[in-house]
Design an enzyme around this catalytic site. Structure first.
Site, PDB file in Angstrom:
ATOM      1  N   ASN A 198      23.870 -14.677 -21.779  1.00  0.00           N
ATOM      2  CA  ASN A 198      24.592 -13.648 -22.537  1.00  0.00           C
ATOM      3  C   ASN A 198      25.584 -12.904 -21.647  1.00  0.00           C
ATOM      4  OD1 ASN A 198      23.674 -13.344 -25.478  1.00  0.00           O
ATOM      5  ND2 ASN A 198      21.770 -13.722 -24.368  1.00  0.00           N
ATOM      6  N   ASN A 213      21.824  -3.122 -27.045  1.00  0.00           N
ATOM      7  CA  ASN A 213      20.908  -4.195 -26.659  1.00  0.00           C
ATOM      8  C   ASN A 213      21.033  -5.359 -27.632  1.00  0.00           C
ATOM      9  OD1 ASN A 213      18.713  -5.464 -25.255  1.00  0.00           O
ATOM     10  ND2 ASN A 213      17.313  -4.802 -26.875  1.00  0.00           N
ATOM     11  N   HIS A 242      18.666  -8.511 -29.183  1.00  0.00           N
ATOM     12  CA  HIS A 242      17.288  -8.983 -29.281  1.00  0.00           C
ATOM     13  C   HIS A 242      17.246 -10.249 -30.131  1.00  0.00           C
ATOM     14  CE1 HIS A 242      12.975  -8.848 -29.084  1.00  0.00           C
ATOM     15  NE2 HIS A 242      12.937  -9.078 -30.391  1.00  0.00           N
ATOM     16  N   GLY A 247      21.004 -15.122 -17.694  1.00  0.00           N
ATOM     17  CA  GLY A 247      22.360 -14.611 -17.722  1.00  0.00           C
ATOM     18  C   GLY A 247      23.325 -15.340 -18.628  1.00  0.00           C
ATOM     19  N   MET A 295      14.804  -6.700 -19.053  1.00  0.00           N
ATOM     20  CA  MET A 295      13.432  -6.663 -19.537  1.00  0.00           C
ATOM     21  C   MET A 295      12.683  -5.398 -19.109  1.00  0.00           C
ATOM     22  SD  MET A 295      13.267  -9.050 -21.573  1.00  0.00           S
ATOM     23  CE  MET A 295      13.625 -10.731 -22.040  1.00  0.00           C
ATOM     24  N   ARG A 296      13.350  -4.268 -19.251  1.00  0.00           N
ATOM     25  CA  ARG A 296      12.718  -2.972 -19.003  1.00  0.00           C
ATOM     26  C   ARG A 296      13.090  -2.012 -20.108  1.00  0.00           C
ATOM     27  NH1 ARG A 296      10.963  -2.199 -13.655  1.00  0.00           N
ATOM     28  NH2 ARG A 296      11.631  -3.983 -12.424  1.00  0.00           N
ATOM     29  N   LYS A 319      10.407   5.349 -12.249  1.00  0.00           N
ATOM     30  CA  LYS A 319      11.587   4.858 -12.982  1.00  0.00           C
ATOM     31  C   LYS A 319      12.746   5.838 -12.902  1.00  0.00           C
ATOM     32  CE  LYS A 319      11.187   2.512 -16.832  1.00  0.00           C
ATOM     33  NZ  LYS A 319      10.907   2.182 -18.250  1.00  0.00           N
TER      34      LYS A 319
HETATM   35  C1  GAR Z   1      18.133 -13.286 -24.716  1.00  0.00           C
HETATM   36  O1  GAR Z   1      17.663 -14.182 -25.678  1.00  0.00           O
HETATM   37  C2  GAR Z   1      17.956 -11.864 -25.179  1.00  0.00           C
HETATM   38  O2  GAR Z   1      18.128 -11.703 -26.549  1.00  0.00           O
HETATM   39  C3  GAR Z   1      16.530 -11.611 -24.781  1.00  0.00           C
HETATM   40  O3  GAR Z   1      16.431 -12.195 -23.500  1.00  0.00           O
HETATM   41  C4  GAR Z   1      17.253 -13.344 -23.456  1.00  0.00           C
HETATM   42  C5  GAR Z   1      18.063 -13.327 -22.175  1.00  0.00           C
HETATM   43  O4  GAR Z   1      18.721 -14.555 -21.986  1.00  0.00           O
HETATM   44  N1  GAR Z   1      16.202 -10.204 -24.789  1.00  0.00           N
HETATM   45  C6  GAR Z   1      15.013  -9.718 -25.163  1.00  0.00           C
HETATM   46  O5  GAR Z   1      14.067 -10.425 -25.460  1.00  0.00           O
HETATM   47  C7  GAR Z   1      14.907  -8.196 -25.196  1.00  0.00           C
HETATM   48  N2  GAR Z   1      13.629  -7.810 -25.668  1.00  0.00           N
HETATM   49  P1  GAR Z   1      19.940 -14.648 -20.971  1.00  0.00           P
HETATM   50  O6  GAR Z   1      19.462 -14.082 -19.631  1.00  0.00           O
HETATM   51  O7  GAR Z   1      20.255 -16.105 -20.854  1.00  0.00           O
HETATM   52  O8  GAR Z   1      21.090 -13.850 -21.530  1.00  0.00           O
END
Ligand code: GAR
Length: 191
Positions: free
Chosen positions: A14, A107, A109, A12, A90-91, A65
């Site tokens: 982000n 999103n 990435h 969390g 992550m879905r 889903k």
């Molecule tokens: C982040 O680095 C985000 O970019 C990535 O998961 C992490 C979540 O971190 N997302 C992916 O890989 C999507 N395919 P957080 O929970 O600390 O925000």
């Protein structure tokens, strides 16, 4: 008012960056809701600390889903959500939500898409030995980390980098880029 929901599955960081940088930016923009799908996810604790209401969606409770997303849709509609930000969710978002929020789901990435999609973007780039990776913000579609790209920022991989130091730099960029891009899109009336 622009009402935002954030979807997350994990730590969390982000989520926190988005809430801290968007919440008091404009009085007509508000983070109304966290939707999370892992009961123990640290993001839940963070939402409580920040006073953001949250809904836990237990996917195992639903037949498929589309039924889980129908329940999510109900929570979103109840709060008149206009914009969904995926932040470590992550879905793959299914047609139920995609159709209801077409063009209004973003999103983040941690790689330069279309390179290194999936759950381990940072590690995959590091192991591949590329010298430049980065962060991508994009609209989502039915694929994995695919859909029109909105913004990218590069991050160099130095010979002295370890996976941990690279992860750190990527996350720092993420925490600046995501709120900034969302602000720009809202200001320009794109979302
Ligand atoms: C982040 O680095 C985000 O970019 C990535 O998961 C992490 C979540 O971190 N997302 C992916 O890989 C999507 N395919 P957080 O929970 O600390 O925000």
């Amino acid at each position: 008012t622009k009402k935002i929901a954030i979807f997350a599955s994990g730590t969390g960081t982000n989520f926190v960056a988005l809430v801290q940088q968007l919440q008091h930016w404009r009085s007509d923009v508000s983070i109304e809701l966290l939707i999370y799908d892992r009961k123990q996810a640290a993001v839940h604790q963070r939402s409580q600390e920040l006073g953001v209401p949250s809904v836990y969606v237990n996917f195992t409770k639903y037949a498929d889903k589309s039924q889980a997303e129908t329940a999510m849709l109900q929570a979103l509609k109840q709060r008149h959500i206009d914009l969904i930000l995926l932040a470590g969710y992550m879905r793959i978002v299914g047609p139920t939500l995609l159709n209801a929020y077409q063009g209004h789901i973003l999103n983040i990435h941690p790689a330069l898409l279309p390179a290194f999609p999936g759950a381990h973007g940072i590690e995959d780039a590091f192991k591949a030995g590329v010298k430049v990776t980065g962060v991508t913000i994009h609209f989502i579609d039915a694929g994995v980390d695919s859909g029109p790209i909105i913004a990218q920022e590069t991050v160099r991989i130095d010979p002295t980098d370890t996976l941990a130091t690279l992860e750190n730099r990527i996350h720092q960029i993420e925490h600046q880029l995501y709120p900034r891009v969302v602000k720009e899109l809202i200001t320009e009336g794109v979302v």
